[in-house]
Scaffold this motif. Structure first.
Motif, short mmCIF file in Angstrom:
data_model
loop_
_atom_site.label_atom_id
_atom_site.label_comp_id
_atom_site.label_asym_id
_atom_site.label_seq_id
_atom_site.Cartn_x
_atom_site.Cartn_y
_atom_site.Cartn_z
N ARG A 87 5.83 0.50 7.86
CA ARG A 87 4.32 -0.10 8.16
C ARG A 87 4.92 -1.42 8.70
NH1 ARG A 87 2.27 0.21 3.79
NH2 ARG A 87 2.84 -1.89 2.72
N THR B 18 0.02 -0.35 10.60
CA THR B 18 -0.80 0.26 9.60
C THR B 18 -0.65 1.72 9.75
OG1 THR B 18 -2.47 -0.34 10.46
CG2 THR B 18 -1.65 -1.84 9.05
N ASP C 28 -2.45 6.84 8.24
CA ASP C 28 -1.83 5.36 7.88
C ASP C 28 -0.96 5.65 6.95
OD1 ASP C 28 -2.56 4.85 4.82
OD2 ASP C 28 -4.44 6.07 5.43
#
Length: 305
Positions: free
Chosen positions: A119, A124, A164
């Protein structure tokens, strides 16, 4: 994946939280707005990382050959091995379904996917060209994303995106704490069972290796007012897939989340769920590939002579 049902989200802004405080030391200073106006700075300058060579990876994809296929039943998980220099795809089969992916160095399960560092180095949400980085002290790419049929989604008006590396995974411990119910088919439990089966061991011997996931096909973001993690209906359609190139021999474990498309709930048997498929492909060529990446060159002395 972890998130309360949307109707239960407490709508409370930071200003409201401040107003509710009675501690006088928490009164904003006179220059509060000036302090808030400080410009943001990207934490990690990634220009030194080798750029994604789309032409090279696409040359590997040309003539690729399907060599194995694993189907993951709804509310369950399965493990799969991918040799270095091969591709694997996670494919939507019969209906909208999200998946939780764990990834390991096959030769050393303590080296596993590091979602937090992925990340920080990328974003993200991940897509073509992003790498799935491994844990410290190795810190190297386990796999590279080479194709994403949901790349068209981008960012929606809620700030949501697909694939994600924010959420951790739904788990029975959080579920027990919030609902008082023992539910055994959360993604954490599914991943643990599949890893136990693959390694022929007991949960207490291997559960600690189950780690924060890549939420495949899941559509998530943060609410603009309360900055809480949200989920919404995945846009995935049957036939959609995300594809990876294994930079080393990897062991994957994939759970078909009990939340289905994560449009309403999870950690229960209420939501409609569908199977997911993992396909492993032999590359058409590996000409130009430098081979598996080396571990971090940091000497691990940490300032100790």
């Amino acid at each position: 994946m972890e998130n309360p049902d949307k109707p239960e989200i407490v709508k409370r802004t930071f200003d409201e939280a401040f107003a509710a405080e009675t501690d006088p030391t928490l009164v904003p200073p006179e220059d509060a707005e000036q302090r808030k106006a400080a410009p943001p700075v990207i934490c990690y300058k990634v220009e030194q990382l080798p750029p994604y060579d789309a032409a090279l990876y696409n040359s590997f994809r040309t003539g690729m050959e399907l060599i194995s296929r694993v189907e993951i039943p709804p509310r369950d998980a399965a493990a799969f091995e991918v040799p270095k220099g091969h591709f694997f795809r996670i494919v939507s089969k019969d209906g909208p379904q999200v998946g939780d992916l764990n990834l390991f160095n096959s030769a050393d399960l303590t080296e596993r996917f590091f979602s937090g560092k992925t990340r920080q180095l990328h974003a993200t949400h991940v897509t073509t060209g992003c790498r799935l980085w491994s844990t410290l002290p190795s810190l190297r790419p386990l796999a590279t994303i080479t194709h994403n049929t949901l790349a068209w989604y981008g960012w929606d008006s809620d700030g949501g995106g697909v694939h994600d590396v924010i959420g951790t995974r739904c788990d029975p411990y959080t579920n027990k704490m919030l609902s008082g119910v023992d539910y055994h088919y959360c993604c954490h439990s599914n991943l643990t069972r599949a890893l136990c089966k693959h390694k022929d061991c007991k949960p207490e011997e291997i559960e600690h290796l189950v780690h924060d996931v890549l939420n495949v096909f899941m559509c998530t973001g943060f609410t603009r007012d309360t900055h809480q993690y949200f989920m919404k209906a995945s846009p995935v359609r049957p036939g959609d897939y995300i594809e990876f190139f294994a930079e080393m021999d990897v062991l994957g474990v994939l759970s078909a989340c009990p939340g289905g498309d994560c449009s309403a709930s999870h950690s229960d048997d209420v939501t409609a769920c569908y199977p997911l498929v993992v396909e492993v492909y032999k590359a058409g060529t590996l000409e130009g590939w430098p081979g598996p990446p080396s571990q971090s060159s940091y000497p691990k002395t940490h300032g100790i002579a």
